[in-house]
Design an enzyme around this catalytic site. Structure first.
Site, PDB file in Angstrom:
ATOM      1  N   LYS A  41     -57.308  55.177 -20.332  1.00  0.00           N
ATOM      2  CA  LYS A  41     -57.777  56.105 -21.375  1.00  0.00           C
ATOM      3  C   LYS A  41     -59.291  56.244 -21.336  1.00  0.00           C
ATOM      4  O   LYS A  41     -59.993  55.283 -21.009  1.00  0.00           O
ATOM      5  CB  LYS A  41     -57.367  55.576 -22.766  1.00  0.00           C
ATOM      6  CG  LYS A  41     -55.925  55.092 -22.836  1.00  0.00           C
ATOM      7  CD  LYS A  41     -55.502  54.653 -24.225  1.00  0.00           C
ATOM      8  CE  LYS A  41     -54.119  54.016 -24.178  1.00  0.00           C
ATOM      9  NZ  LYS A  41     -54.121  52.574 -23.908  1.00  0.00           N
ATOM     10  N   ASP A  57     -49.998  49.749 -19.503  1.00  0.00           N
ATOM     11  CA  ASP A  57     -50.909  50.570 -20.309  1.00  0.00           C
ATOM     12  C   ASP A  57     -52.224  49.825 -20.510  1.00  0.00           C
ATOM     13  O   ASP A  57     -52.249  48.746 -21.100  1.00  0.00           O
ATOM     14  CB  ASP A  57     -50.261  50.856 -21.663  1.00  0.00           C
ATOM     15  CG  ASP A  57     -51.124  51.743 -22.543  1.00  0.00           C
ATOM     16  OD1 ASP A  57     -50.961  52.967 -22.465  1.00  0.00           O
ATOM     17  OD2 ASP A  57     -51.980  51.216 -23.283  1.00  0.00           O
ATOM     18  N   HIS A 107     -58.586  58.577 -25.856  1.00  0.00           N
ATOM     19  CA  HIS A 107     -58.209  57.413 -26.662  1.00  0.00           C
ATOM     20  C   HIS A 107     -58.148  57.721 -28.160  1.00  0.00           C
ATOM     21  O   HIS A 107     -57.217  57.306 -28.856  1.00  0.00           O
ATOM     22  CB  HIS A 107     -59.175  56.256 -26.384  1.00  0.00           C
ATOM     23  CG  HIS A 107     -58.578  54.914 -26.597  1.00  0.00           C
ATOM     24  ND1 HIS A 107     -58.836  53.837 -25.788  1.00  0.00           N
ATOM     25  CD2 HIS A 107     -57.702  54.462 -27.527  1.00  0.00           C
ATOM     26  CE1 HIS A 107     -58.148  52.789 -26.212  1.00  0.00           C
ATOM     27  NE2 HIS A 107     -57.457  53.144 -27.271  1.00  0.00           N
ATOM     28  N   TYR A 127     -60.533  48.398 -23.251  1.00  0.00           N
ATOM     29  CA  TYR A 127     -59.903  47.070 -23.320  1.00  0.00           C
ATOM     30  C   TYR A 127     -60.651  46.056 -22.455  1.00  0.00           C
ATOM     31  O   TYR A 127     -60.349  44.859 -22.513  1.00  0.00           O
ATOM     32  CB  TYR A 127     -58.437  47.121 -22.850  1.00  0.00           C
ATOM     33  CG  TYR A 127     -57.488  47.970 -23.662  1.00  0.00           C
ATOM     34  CD1 TYR A 127     -57.841  48.516 -24.888  1.00  0.00           C
ATOM     35  CD2 TYR A 127     -56.202  48.224 -23.192  1.00  0.00           C
ATOM     36  CE1 TYR A 127     -56.950  49.307 -25.605  1.00  0.00           C
ATOM     37  CE2 TYR A 127     -55.303  49.004 -23.910  1.00  0.00           C
ATOM     38  CZ  TYR A 127     -55.688  49.541 -25.107  1.00  0.00           C
ATOM     39  OH  TYR A 127     -54.788  50.314 -25.808  1.00  0.00           O
TER      40      TYR A 127
END
Ligand code: A2P
Length: 282
Positions: A78, A44, A111, A49
């Protein structure tokens, strides 16, 4: 229990490896690769990120070394908040798969919902984002589409569209079970995934959880992962520590008894991040 089937028939491994706070660079490549070696087949990530390049690099290395195949890997990313909307979601998706170096992803999530605190037309924004994701899904670029951090009132409009959400990824761990969201999703055949299933480490020192975990000769981290699974929730534990990466997947050889499940479920709130989708201003 090692796999779950989404509402469109796609199979997802029931424990995923989370990569939040594991930024691009050698460390991220190494830890994702460590996870793939340890047997995780579900990774994931997210555009925000800042590690999609490293995740992609780890996957390529693992494929080259025969550790996994692309077909056996379930990969999630996402769309980040500033990219909401139809055109910008299409662009954001292309940027993500380029950074990852893949030609499709298994799951693509919104998200965070656009919320009423920030936007008068929050519902339309979410629908526009969803329209782009639906097109990408129908074009075969994404195998399942879903959301993250959505509450029932954010989900409702999306559920009336052509393709309803397959997944809602929310914060979920002992002390923060968001049961109203979980019940709504499970009643409507939307799979719930847990981010921060260990409370980002905050619940691991809890003495009550330590006592329960000790009864099974397991760590609190393993108890938390197993607790999510037994509630039908797919946990995404993250760790950059090789021994913990292995430990967090070693949860299929014990079962938490119903009275212990109830004791955990009945714990008063603790250890949560405090993030609320209706209140956040990012
Ligand atoms: P680290 O990455 O240094 O190993 P969550 O998955 O809820 O976000 O929690 C992640 C945090 O919990 C990280 O700080 C991680 O540390 C720590 N962690 C992950 N697995 C374990 C474990 N098995 N035992 C102790 N701490 C863990």
């Amino acid at each position: 229990m090692k796999e779950v089937t989404l509402n469109n028939g796609i199979v997802m491994p029931a424990v995923g490896y989370g990569t939040w706070q594991n930024r691009n660079g050698e460390g991220a490549v190494e830890s994702v690769k460590e996870a793939l070696k340890a047997g995780y087949t579900h990774i994931d990530t997210a555009a925000c990120y800042h590690n999609e390049e490293s995740v992609g690099e780890a996957i390529r290395q693992a494929i080259d070394e025969g550790i996994i195949t692309r077909e056996n890997l379930f990969l999630t990313t996402k769309v980040w908040n500033p990219d909401r909307g139809y055109e910008s979601t299409l662009k954001a998706f292309n940027a993500s798969i380029t950074r990852l170096g893949v030609d499709y992803v298994d799951l693509y999530l919104i998200h965070w919902p656009a919320n009423a605190k920030q936007f008068d037309n929050w519902e339309q924004i979410n629908l526009d984002t969803w329209k782009a994701m639906t097109e990408l899904y129908k074009a075969g670029k994404i195998r399942a589409i879903g959301v993250s951090n959505f509450k029932p009132h954010h989900l409702k409009a999306l559920m009336e569209t052509e393709v309803k959400p397959a997944v809602n990824q929310i914060e979920y761990h002992p002390g923060n079970l968001q049961e109203d969201i979980v019940t709504f999703c499970q009643d409507n055949d939307i799979l719930v995934e847990a981010w921060s299933p260990l409370g980002t480490g905050r619940v691991l020192g809890d003495e009550r959880l330590q006592a329960i975990a000790a009864r099974y000769n397991k760590s609190v981290a393993q108890l938390c992962v197993r607790f999510a699974l037994q509630n039908g929730v797919v946990p995404l534990p993250k760790s950059v520590t090789p021994s913990r990466i292995v430990e967090n997947l070693n949860v299929f050889d014990f079962e938490i008894a119903e009275d212990d499940m109830a004791d955990i479920r009945n714990m008063a709130p603790f250890g949560g991040s405090g993030l609320d989708a209706d209140e956040v201003d990012f």
